[in-house]
Every structure is written in structure tokens, then in C-alpha cells.
Design an enzyme around this catalytic site. Sequence first.
Site, short mmCIF file in Angstrom:
data_model
loop_
_atom_site.label_atom_id
_atom_site.label_comp_id
_atom_site.label_asym_id
_atom_site.label_seq_id
_atom_site.Cartn_x
_atom_site.Cartn_y
_atom_site.Cartn_z
N GLN A 1 0.85 -1.19 0.00
CA GLN A 1 0.00 0.00 0.00
C GLN A 1 0.89 1.25 0.00
OE1 GLN A 1 -2.16 1.96 3.30
NE2 GLN A 1 -4.03 1.22 2.30
N GLY B 1 -8.91 -6.23 9.86
CA GLY B 1 -7.79 -5.49 10.42
C GLY B 1 -7.41 -6.02 11.78
N ARG B 2 -8.09 -5.52 12.83
CA ARG B 2 -7.70 -5.84 14.20
C ARG B 2 -7.68 -7.34 14.48
NH1 ARG B 2 -11.89 -1.44 16.30
NH2 ARG B 2 -12.56 -1.77 14.14
N TYR C 1 -5.48 10.48 3.83
CA TYR C 1 -4.18 10.60 3.17
C TYR C 1 -4.31 11.39 1.87
CZ TYR C 1 -2.37 7.97 6.96
OH TYR C 1 -2.01 7.62 8.25
N ARG D 1 -7.68 2.16 -2.58
CA ARG D 1 -8.59 2.10 -1.44
C ARG D 1 -9.25 3.47 -1.27
NH1 ARG D 1 -8.07 -0.75 4.41
NH2 ARG D 1 -9.43 0.61 5.61
#
Length: 370
Positions: free
Chosen positions: A97, A313-314, A179, A226
Site C-alpha cells: 500500500q 484489520g484488528r 491521506y 482504497r
Amino acid sequence: MDLLTPYRLHELTLPNRIVMSPMTRLRSRPDGSPTTDVAEYYAQRAAAGLIISEGIWPHSTGQSEAWVPGLHTGTHMLAWRQVTAAVHDAGGRIFAQLMHGGRKNHPRGRIDGSWPAGPSAVVDPEPVHLIDGGKAEPIVPAQLSRDQIRAIPAQYATAAHNAIAAGFDGVEIHGANSYLPHQFLADNTNLRTDEYGGSLDNRMRAPLAIVDAVAAAIGPRHTAIRLSPGNPQFAMIETDPAPLYRRLVDALDRRDLAYLHLTDNDHYPALADLRPRWHGTLIANIGENRAPTDPDAAERVLHDNHADLVSFGRAFIANPDLVDRIARELPLAPIRDESLYGRDGRGYTDYPTWAETRPAAAQTVATALE
């Protein structure tokens, strides 16, 4: 279980539809090179259908905070080759990424000491990690000049080329979660009145130029993006995201990319709204700003045809054997929040698999019976 069925992603055969989501963990060296712990961390999770790496800066002027890795130098590439080799040796697949911080960071959080700059001089409210330790309060970023904006796509393209040379299977452009591409798209971080601001087409101009540069460098089928429509993280504001993202997804759909990685939002059902406009592979992320994604919720996304793959994710942080636990319907371990960010393997590579916890569990039972 749909999550466990194979999926063909162009030339890659994914053994399941479980994707490891990109997650910043701050385990690189001060120069932005990933450590050997990083190779071990990703190799432990290689059973994922696809791993998407943590965000990697494409150029030193895009470093979002200290200890975030880069793909800008030969040293970076050599270090990432160890990571990709470890993943491939373990039978996995991994995309890099590319994450440009834009307005984020502080000169003391960048290896080149540069002042952060974004589409407009709008502060990011989050403190950032510094190279010399501690955190710094936000500073007002500079506004990118037209020439600086025009130079950024080439920086991404070079980093994408470096990623493929370092052994990555493809590249995901981070256009989400505040971002740089997201800063061009959002209402409050793009106040420009030139060809990069104002109208929907103008706000899409820089993000699409980045996508086109990367696709030209490594091929569209190795290029992904993304997006997080309406994501309020880091004080981002998108009052009515639907018109812009419908237009953006229509434009991206024509580019035959590897996939679209899309986060849902409680105020804007992006998956339901945008799925019909996207004819390629779609990865859903449903845990952003919500409870961690669990297998049942992921299954519902696939059942409703809102995505082809689902990113976790987590759950992947604390469960290196997540795929096996899902397949066997085993409990998921919780994460230790205090060790999310650090310099070593603690809270990173030391989470046990289910098999590794069983001897301890058996001993606990035996002790209780004595």
C-alpha cells in the site's frame, strides 16, 4: 462458508476471500526500512487470501510520521525483498500500500526534515510520532504548488516500480482515511480554486493522475486503490459524498484495475451504493470506525453481493492464524492496545496461534482439578 472459497484475482489464485487489511504498526527503522520483525509478522499471516501491507511512503516528502516505512531508496527495496520472500515462502500473496501523508507530519518526523504540504493549508489535528521520540502537536501545512502536484504521480510510479522489483504482487494506492488523494477529494481539506479544486472533476484530477501513473508503470491489473467515502477520521469532512464517489468510481471502473478496496460508513452506505458501478473485484472493509470485523459480518457482506472479498484489520493483529480459526469456528483472541505501536516484536510477532495456546489451556484445567 463463502469466506473460505477460492477466488481468482487476475493471475493470482487466492485460497480464500479473507484479506489482511493495511495497518500502520511503526516497526520500521528510522530510515524507513522494514525490520526482520516485519518479515516474520507478515509471514505468520500468509494464510490470508491476500495481504495488503501497512502504508508505505512513496517519497520522503510524503512520510506521514516517524517509523512509517518507505519504498523510495535501494535500501528500502532490499529490506522489503526479505518481507515479500518470507510471505511467498509461506505460500502467501502481498500487495504494497502506497501511502502519501500530504498535510500530515512534522519536520522532526521526516527523514528529510521537509515541511508537510497538502492541497490546502488545513491542519491535521492528530499529533504525530517523531524520529527522536515522543509526539509533536499539529502544525499548519504548506499548500502544494501546481508544479509540486504535477510531480507527485511520478513519485508514486517510481515507488510502484520499486514495489514490484522488491517482490510485491501489486500495489494499492491509499486514497482513503485522510491521506493525500483523500485530501484532494474532501470538502474541508481542498479549498483550492485552480484546476485541482472546486468542481468534482477538478477534485478528482490529482487522484486519477496518481492512478494513471502507477498503472502505466506496473500495469493496471497490478494497480488497486482504497477509498473511504464519508470517513470522518482526522477531522475530514465530506458532507454529501455520493455524487463525487459515484463519479470517481465510474472513472476508475474504466481503468480495469486489480481491485477497489472500499470502506463503508454509517452515514453513507458506500458498498451498497457503489457496488453496481464497479465491475471488477471489490474488497469490502466494514470495520472502519466500528467494532472489529467478525466472520459473521463478513459472510453477510459476501452473501449480499456487496463485495468479492472482505478485509480484516484488528482480528489479524491478535490472530496470526485467523483463517484457521475462522475455518474451525474457534474463538478470536483480543488485541493488546498498549502494544499496537512499538519498536520490537512485543505485541507484534508474539501473538500465539490457537495450537500454541492449547498446552497452556490444558495445564490450566489440570491445575484447577488438583
